[in-house]
Design an enzyme around this catalytic site. Structure first.
Site, PDB file in Angstrom:
ATOM      1  N   HIS A 102      10.643  -5.966   5.119  1.00  0.00           N
ATOM      2  CA  HIS A 102       9.835  -6.509   4.033  1.00  0.00           C
ATOM      3  C   HIS A 102       8.345  -6.397   4.334  1.00  0.00           C
ATOM      4  O   HIS A 102       7.925  -6.299   5.493  1.00  0.00           O
ATOM      5  CB  HIS A 102      10.212  -7.967   3.728  1.00  0.00           C
ATOM      6  CG  HIS A 102       9.645  -8.982   4.677  1.00  0.00           C
ATOM      7  ND1 HIS A 102       8.356  -9.465   4.571  1.00  0.00           N
ATOM      8  CD2 HIS A 102      10.195  -9.622   5.742  1.00  0.00           C
ATOM      9  CE1 HIS A 102       8.148 -10.368   5.513  1.00  0.00           C
ATOM     10  NE2 HIS A 102       9.240 -10.475   6.251  1.00  0.00           N
ATOM     11  N   CYS A 103       7.562  -6.370   3.274  1.00  0.00           N
ATOM     12  CA  CYS A 103       6.110  -6.460   3.372  1.00  0.00           C
ATOM     13  C   CYS A 103       5.719  -7.654   2.508  1.00  0.00           C
ATOM     14  O   CYS A 103       6.323  -8.717   2.615  1.00  0.00           O
ATOM     15  CB  CYS A 103       5.436  -5.163   2.956  1.00  0.00           C
ATOM     16  SG  CYS A 103       6.015  -4.465   1.376  1.00  0.00           S
ATOM     17  N   LYS A 104       4.736  -7.498   1.639  1.00  0.00           N
ATOM     18  CA  LYS A 104       4.355  -8.622   0.782  1.00  0.00           C
ATOM     19  C   LYS A 104       5.216  -8.673  -0.474  1.00  0.00           C
ATOM     20  O   LYS A 104       5.798  -9.705  -0.816  1.00  0.00           O
ATOM     21  CB  LYS A 104       2.873  -8.528   0.404  1.00  0.00           C
ATOM     22  CG  LYS A 104       2.350  -9.737  -0.363  1.00  0.00           C
ATOM     23  CD  LYS A 104       0.849  -9.615  -0.604  1.00  0.00           C
ATOM     24  CE  LYS A 104       0.318 -10.850  -1.347  1.00  0.00           C
ATOM     25  NZ  LYS A 104      -1.142 -10.742  -1.596  1.00  0.00           N
ATOM     26  N   GLY A 158       7.494  -5.943  -1.165  1.00  0.00           N
ATOM     27  CA  GLY A 158       8.682  -5.110  -0.973  1.00  0.00           C
ATOM     28  C   GLY A 158       8.655  -3.820  -1.760  1.00  0.00           C
ATOM     29  O   GLY A 158       9.720  -3.266  -2.062  1.00  0.00           O
ATOM     30  N   THR A 162       7.154  -1.123   2.290  1.00  0.00           N
ATOM     31  CA  THR A 162       8.605  -1.090   2.477  1.00  0.00           C
ATOM     32  C   THR A 162       9.194   0.189   1.902  1.00  0.00           C
ATOM     33  O   THR A 162      10.069   0.817   2.504  1.00  0.00           O
ATOM     34  CB  THR A 162       9.249  -2.317   1.811  1.00  0.00           C
ATOM     35  OG1 THR A 162       8.748  -3.507   2.446  1.00  0.00           O
ATOM     36  CG2 THR A 162      10.757  -2.286   1.935  1.00  0.00           C
TER      37      THR A 162
END
Length: 201
Positions: free
Chosen positions: A109-111, A113, A117
């Site tokens: 995940h990132c912020k 997605g 990602t």
């Protein structure tokens, strides 16, 4: 739209935003929040790949510790003004963790997605020998209207030979895409030395 489920005991299970399965044992999403923790517990995660530079929230760290989940953080900037290019070496490091079946089940995940990602998943698909059009289509589908051309360019030009050279003694051979079809071989793979090419400036 967010899928919300309820257990027989009345517990509410809400997945993180943009959650989906990449393949058996690999998931992707936006940033998990405390209300998502009950859902994440059902995945029996061993590891999380976090693609943002910001420190992981203390509440999230406590959840990982309580559930014996290992955190791998790869700080990739997500700025759009000025645009930030995906760092190839960092993506290679993240891929090395991602293809290690000992880390599965794993969540990326990132912020939100979507972009960081999406780039990592796109590079994984190239390792899995997906055709390029399908790789790019998957990225755009998950990024929605905010897909980025520079991300598509990064995925298209990403060289998977670099990943194979990084793995060295631990190589992962994909026999199909299912979790049970992957085999971990503790042996060195003979890597062909590429012919010298003119350096790009």
């Amino acid at each position: 739209m967010c899928l919300i489920m309820e257990t027989d005991d009345g517990d509410v299970l809400a997945p993180p935003s943009n959650f989906s399965m990449v393949e058996d044992g690999i998931y992707r999403s936006g940033f998990p929040r405390p209300e998502n923790f009950s859902f994440l517990k059902t995945l029996n995660l061993r590891a999380i790949i976090y693609l943002c530079p910001e420190p992981y929230p203390e509440e999230n760290l406590q959840f990982l510790e309580a559930n014996n989940i290992k955190l791998y953080q790869f700080g990739i900037e997500g700025k759009t003004d000025p645009p930030t290019l995906m760092p190839k070496d960092t993506v290679l490091d993240a891929l090395r963790v991602l293809v290690d079946v000992r880390n599965h089940p794993i969540l990326i995940h990132c912020k939100r997605g979507k972009h960081r990602t999406g780039c990592l998943v796109g590079c994984l698909r190239k390792v899995q020998s997906w055709c390029l059009s399908s790789v790019l289509e998957e990225y755009q589908k998950n990024a929605g209207l905010k897909w980025r051309q520079r991300d598509l360019n990064f995925i298209e030009t990403f060289d998977i030979v670099s990943l194979r050279q990084c793995l060295l003694s631990i190589m992962y051979q994909y026999h199909g895409y299912g979790f049970k079809r992957r085999r971990l071989a503790y042996e060195e793979e003979t890597i062909q030395t590429p012919k010298p090419q003119a350096a790009k400036v």
